[in-house]
Design a protein around this motif. Sequence first.
Motif, PDB file in Angstrom:
ATOM      1  N   GLY A   1      17.979  32.244  14.214  1.00 10.32           N
ATOM      2  CA  GLY A   1      16.906  32.705  15.092  1.00 10.32           C
ATOM      3  C   GLY A   1      15.580  32.803  14.368  1.00 10.32           C
ATOM      4  O   GLY A   1      15.527  32.859  13.137  1.00 10.32           O
ATOM      5  N   HIS A   2      14.501  32.810  15.143  1.00 13.05           N
ATOM      6  CA  HIS A   2      13.138  32.827  14.610  1.00 13.05           C
ATOM      7  C   HIS A   2      12.609  34.263  14.532  1.00 13.05           C
ATOM      8  O   HIS A   2      12.789  35.038  15.459  1.00 13.05           O
ATOM      9  CB  HIS A   2      12.233  31.985  15.520  1.00 13.05           C
ATOM     10  N   ILE A   3      11.963  34.587  13.433  1.00 12.06           N
ATOM     11  CA  ILE A   3      11.298  35.874  13.254  1.00 12.06           C
ATOM     12  C   ILE A   3       9.820  35.644  13.551  1.00 12.06           C
ATOM     13  O   ILE A   3       9.122  34.990  12.775  1.00 12.06           O
ATOM     14  CB  ILE A   3      11.480  36.411  11.819  1.00 12.06           C
ATOM     15  N   LYS A   4       9.337  36.153  14.670  1.00  8.09           N
ATOM     16  CA  LYS A   4       7.968  35.907  15.110  1.00  8.09           C
ATOM     17  C   LYS A   4       6.963  36.400  14.070  1.00  8.09           C
ATOM     18  O   LYS A   4       6.988  37.558  13.667  1.00  8.09           O
ATOM     19  CB  LYS A   4       7.729  36.612  16.448  1.00  8.09           C
ATOM     20  N   GLY A   5       6.108  35.495  13.631  1.00 10.08           N
ATOM     21  CA  GLY A   5       5.081  35.853  12.662  1.00 10.08           C
ATOM     22  C   GLY A   5       5.571  35.945  11.234  1.00 10.08           C
ATOM     23  O   GLY A   5       4.786  36.214  10.324  1.00 10.08           O
ATOM     24  N   GLY A   6       6.860  35.746  11.001  1.00 11.39           N
ATOM     25  CA  GLY A   6       7.420  35.847   9.660  1.00 11.39           C
ATOM     26  C   GLY A   6       7.457  37.277   9.166  1.00 11.39           C
ATOM     27  O   GLY A   6       7.124  38.219   9.880  1.00 11.39           O
ATOM     28  N   MET A   7       7.849  37.441   7.927  1.00  5.82           N
ATOM     29  CA  MET A   7       7.934  38.775   7.335  1.00  5.82           C
ATOM     30  C   MET A   7       6.563  39.196   6.823  1.00  5.82           C
ATOM     31  O   MET A   7       5.675  38.373   6.623  1.00  5.82           O
ATOM     32  CB  MET A   7       8.953  38.781   6.191  1.00  5.82           C
ATOM     33  N   ARG A   8       6.407  40.490   6.600  1.00  2.00           N
ATOM     34  CA  ARG A   8       5.216  41.067   5.987  1.00  2.00           C
ATOM     35  C   ARG A   8       5.613  42.463   5.505  1.00  2.00           C
ATOM     36  O   ARG A   8       6.585  43.048   6.000  1.00  2.00           O
ATOM     37  CB  ARG A   8       4.060  41.147   6.983  1.00  2.00           C
TER      38      ARG A   8
ATOM     39  N   SER B   1       4.877  35.404   5.188  1.00  2.00           N
ATOM     40  CA  SER B   1       4.864  34.849   6.545  1.00  2.00           C
ATOM     41  C   SER B   1       5.695  33.573   6.656  1.00  2.00           C
ATOM     42  O   SER B   1       6.106  33.199   7.754  1.00  2.00           O
ATOM     43  CB  SER B   1       3.432  34.588   7.007  1.00  2.00           C
ATOM     44  N   ALA B   2       5.977  32.907   5.532  1.00  2.16           N
ATOM     45  CA  ALA B   2       6.820  31.704   5.548  1.00  2.16           C
ATOM     46  C   ALA B   2       8.289  32.061   5.795  1.00  2.16           C
ATOM     47  O   ALA B   2       9.081  31.212   6.213  1.00  2.16           O
ATOM     48  CB  ALA B   2       6.677  30.938   4.235  1.00  2.16           C
ATOM     49  N   ILE B   3       8.653  33.315   5.549  1.00  2.00           N
ATOM     50  CA  ILE B   3      10.037  33.770   5.749  1.00  2.00           C
ATOM     51  C   ILE B   3      10.173  34.093   7.235  1.00  2.00           C
ATOM     52  O   ILE B   3       9.896  35.200   7.677  1.00  2.00           O
ATOM     53  CB  ILE B   3      10.354  35.000   4.867  1.00  2.00           C
ATOM     54  N   ASP B   4      10.579  33.089   8.022  1.00  2.00           N
ATOM     55  CA  ASP B   4      10.499  33.206   9.481  1.00  2.00           C
ATOM     56  C   ASP B   4      11.798  32.912  10.223  1.00  2.00           C
ATOM     57  O   ASP B   4      11.798  32.749  11.439  1.00  2.00           O
ATOM     58  CB  ASP B   4       9.395  32.283  10.005  1.00  2.00           C
ATOM     59  N   THR B   5      12.920  32.850   9.505  1.00  2.00           N
ATOM     60  CA  THR B   5      14.193  32.506  10.134  1.00  2.00           C
ATOM     61  C   THR B   5      15.288  33.416   9.601  1.00  2.00           C
ATOM     62  O   THR B   5      15.317  33.741   8.414  1.00  2.00           O
ATOM     63  CB  THR B   5      14.547  31.027   9.840  1.00  2.00           C
ATOM     64  N   ILE B   6      16.193  33.817  10.493  1.00  2.00           N
ATOM     65  CA  ILE B   6      17.386  34.566  10.085  1.00  2.00           C
ATOM     66  C   ILE B   6      18.600  33.732  10.465  1.00  2.00           C
ATOM     67  O   ILE B   6      18.681  33.193  11.567  1.00  2.00           O
ATOM     68  CB  ILE B   6      17.444  35.981  10.713  1.00  2.00           C
ATOM     69  N   LYS B   7      19.525  33.615   9.500  1.00  2.00           N
ATOM     70  CA  LYS B   7      20.772  32.882   9.723  1.00  2.00           C
ATOM     71  C   LYS B   7      21.928  33.821   9.401  1.00  2.00           C
ATOM     72  O   LYS B   7      21.905  34.505   8.371  1.00  2.00           O
ATOM     73  CB  LYS B   7      20.849  31.647   8.824  1.00  2.00           C
TER      74      LYS B   7
END
Length: 172
Positions: A42-49, A155-161
Amino acid sequence: MAGSVADSDAVVKLDDGHLNNSLGSPVQAEVYFPRLIVPFCGHIKGGMRPGKKVLVMGIIDLNPESFAINLTCGDSEDPPADVAIELKAVFTDRQLLRNSCISGERGEEQSAIPYFPFIPDQPFRVEILCEHARFRVFVDGHQLFDFYHCIQTFSAIDTIKINGDLQISKLG
Protein backbone atom coordinates in the motif's frame (compact mmCIF):
# COMPACT_ATOMS: atom_id res chain seq x y z
CA MET A 1 -1.43 9.87 11.89
CA ALA A 2 -4.01 10.51 14.53
CA GLY A 3 -7.48 10.07 13.18
CA SER A 4 -6.51 7.85 10.26
CA VAL A 5 -8.97 5.08 9.60
CA ALA A 6 -8.36 2.18 7.27
CA ASP A 7 -10.56 -0.77 8.21
CA SER A 8 -11.72 -2.45 5.00
CA ASP A 9 -15.08 -3.46 6.47
CA ALA A 10 -15.99 -0.03 7.85
CA VAL A 11 -14.44 2.53 5.52
CA VAL A 12 -15.59 3.98 2.23
CA LYS A 13 -13.45 6.46 0.28
CA LEU A 14 -15.36 9.52 -0.82
CA ASP A 15 -14.63 11.72 -3.83
CA ASP A 16 -13.46 14.60 -1.64
CA GLY A 17 -10.58 12.57 -0.19
CA HIS A 18 -12.30 11.94 3.13
CA LEU A 19 -13.30 8.60 4.53
CA ASN A 20 -16.52 7.68 6.24
CA ASN A 21 -16.37 5.31 9.16
CA SER A 22 -19.24 2.92 9.86
CA LEU A 23 -21.06 5.65 11.84
CA GLY A 24 -21.02 7.94 8.82
CA SER A 25 -18.80 10.68 10.20
CA PRO A 26 -16.03 11.96 7.91
CA VAL A 27 -12.42 11.28 8.89
CA GLN A 28 -9.45 12.80 7.04
CA ALA A 29 -7.03 9.99 6.20
CA GLU A 30 -3.35 10.30 5.31
CA VAL A 31 -3.10 6.60 4.50
CA TYR A 32 -5.79 4.74 2.60
CA PHE A 33 -5.70 1.00 2.05
CA PRO A 34 -8.66 -0.44 0.14
CA ARG A 35 -8.08 -4.14 0.95
CA LEU A 36 -6.09 -5.67 3.77
CA ILE A 37 -5.06 -8.93 2.11
CA VAL A 38 -1.65 -10.54 2.81
CA PRO A 39 0.68 -10.23 0.96
CA PHE A 40 -0.11 -6.54 1.10
CA CYS A 41 1.37 -3.50 -0.64
CA GLY A 42 0.00 0.00 0.00
CA HIS A 43 0.92 3.65 -0.54
CA ILE A 44 1.77 6.03 2.31
CA LYS A 45 0.40 9.41 1.20
CA GLY A 46 3.14 12.02 1.16
CA GLY A 47 5.75 9.52 2.38
CA MET A 48 7.27 9.52 5.83
CA ARG A 49 8.40 12.59 7.78
CA PRO A 50 9.49 13.22 11.37
CA GLY A 51 6.47 12.85 13.63
CA LYS A 52 4.55 10.58 11.23
CA LYS A 53 3.53 7.13 12.42
CA VAL A 54 2.53 3.94 10.61
CA LEU A 55 0.19 1.62 12.50
CA VAL A 56 -0.29 -2.09 11.72
CA MET A 57 -2.86 -4.09 13.69
CA GLY A 58 -3.70 -7.72 13.12
CA ILE A 59 -3.67 -11.28 14.39
CA ILE A 60 -0.80 -13.74 14.19
CA ASP A 61 -1.66 -17.07 12.49
CA LEU A 62 -2.11 -20.17 14.65
CA ASN A 63 1.15 -21.87 13.56
CA PRO A 64 3.36 -19.02 12.30
CA GLU A 65 6.85 -19.34 10.89
CA SER A 66 7.49 -15.65 10.15
CA PHE A 67 6.09 -12.38 8.90
CA ALA A 68 7.63 -9.15 7.62
CA ILE A 69 6.67 -5.47 7.58
CA ASN A 70 8.73 -3.30 5.21
CA LEU A 71 8.71 0.43 4.57
CA THR A 72 10.12 1.00 1.08
CA CYS A 73 10.80 3.71 -1.49
CA GLY A 74 8.15 2.70 -4.02
CA ASP A 75 7.02 -0.79 -4.95
CA SER A 76 9.45 -1.62 -7.78
CA GLU A 77 10.51 -5.26 -8.03
CA ASP A 78 13.10 -4.88 -10.81
CA PRO A 79 15.25 -3.17 -9.74
CA PRO A 80 14.06 -3.76 -6.17
CA ALA A 81 12.91 -0.69 -4.25
CA ASP A 82 15.14 0.57 -1.46
CA VAL A 83 14.00 -0.72 1.94
CA ALA A 84 14.16 1.92 4.69
CA ILE A 85 13.27 -0.61 7.39
CA GLU A 86 12.49 -4.31 7.24
CA LEU A 87 10.98 -5.90 10.34
CA LYS A 88 10.95 -9.69 10.22
CA ALA A 89 9.47 -11.72 13.07
CA VAL A 90 10.87 -15.28 13.15
CA PHE A 91 8.91 -17.52 15.49
CA THR A 92 11.26 -20.54 15.53
CA ASP A 93 14.09 -18.35 16.90
CA ARG A 94 11.79 -15.87 18.69
CA GLN A 95 13.63 -12.99 17.00
CA LEU A 96 12.55 -9.70 15.51
CA LEU A 97 15.18 -8.95 12.86
CA ARG A 98 15.72 -5.45 11.46
CA ASN A 99 17.59 -4.36 8.38
CA SER A 100 17.64 -2.00 5.40
CA CYS A 101 18.57 -2.48 1.76
CA ILE A 102 19.84 0.47 -0.28
CA SER A 103 20.76 0.06 -3.98
CA GLY A 104 20.76 -3.71 -3.54
CA GLU A 105 23.15 -3.58 -0.56
CA ARG A 106 21.77 -4.97 2.70
CA GLY A 107 22.79 -3.24 5.91
CA GLU A 108 23.94 -4.89 9.10
CA GLU A 109 21.13 -6.98 10.54
CA GLN A 110 20.02 -6.13 14.06
CA SER A 111 18.33 -8.66 16.32
CA ALA A 112 18.67 -7.60 19.98
CA ILE A 113 15.31 -7.11 21.71
CA PRO A 114 14.35 -7.29 25.40
CA TYR A 115 11.63 -9.89 24.70
CA PHE A 116 9.74 -11.43 21.78
CA PRO A 117 6.34 -9.71 21.73
CA PHE A 118 4.32 -11.85 19.30
CA ILE A 119 2.11 -14.80 20.31
CA PRO A 120 0.51 -17.23 17.84
CA ASP A 121 -3.24 -16.77 17.38
CA GLN A 122 -3.18 -13.45 19.28
CA PRO A 123 -3.74 -9.83 18.19
CA PHE A 124 -0.89 -7.34 17.95
CA ARG A 125 -0.32 -3.63 17.34
CA VAL A 126 2.92 -2.39 15.72
CA GLU A 127 3.63 1.35 15.51
CA ILE A 128 6.58 2.68 13.53
CA LEU A 129 7.26 6.31 14.45
CA CYS A 130 9.55 8.32 12.17
CA GLU A 131 11.88 10.69 14.03
CA HIS A 132 14.71 12.86 12.66
CA ALA A 133 17.45 10.27 13.28
CA ARG A 134 15.58 6.99 13.60
CA PHE A 135 12.45 4.91 13.47
CA ARG A 136 11.12 4.16 16.93
CA VAL A 137 9.19 0.85 16.99
CA PHE A 138 6.47 0.04 19.52
CA VAL A 139 4.66 -3.28 19.89
CA ASP A 140 1.44 -3.32 21.89
CA GLY A 141 2.27 0.12 23.30
CA HIS A 142 5.78 -0.77 24.54
CA GLN A 143 8.88 0.69 22.90
CA LEU A 144 10.87 -2.29 21.65
CA PHE A 145 13.81 -0.73 19.78
CA ASP A 146 15.11 2.13 17.64
CA PHE A 147 16.36 1.72 14.08
CA TYR A 148 18.57 4.52 12.76
CA HIS A 149 17.79 5.85 9.28
CA CYS A 150 19.77 4.74 6.24
CA ILE A 151 17.57 6.81 3.89
CA GLN A 152 17.59 10.54 4.57
CA THR A 153 14.91 11.59 2.07
CA PHE A 154 11.95 10.60 4.25
CA SER A 155 9.30 11.55 1.68
CA ALA A 156 10.73 8.85 -0.65
CA ILE A 157 9.66 6.22 1.92
CA ASP A 158 6.12 5.92 0.55
CA THR A 159 5.18 2.22 0.48
CA ILE A 160 4.36 -0.41 3.10
CA LYS A 161 4.66 -4.11 2.29
CA ILE A 162 3.44 -6.86 4.61
CA ASN A 163 3.70 -10.60 4.09
CA GLY A 164 3.83 -13.82 6.06
CA ASP A 165 1.78 -15.64 8.68
CA LEU A 166 -0.65 -12.98 9.88
CA GLN A 167 -3.92 -11.27 9.09
CA ILE A 168 -4.18 -7.49 8.99
CA SER A 169 -7.19 -5.94 10.71
CA LYS A 170 -6.25 -2.24 10.51
CA LEU A 171 -3.63 0.05 8.99
CA GLY A 172 -3.18 3.73 9.55
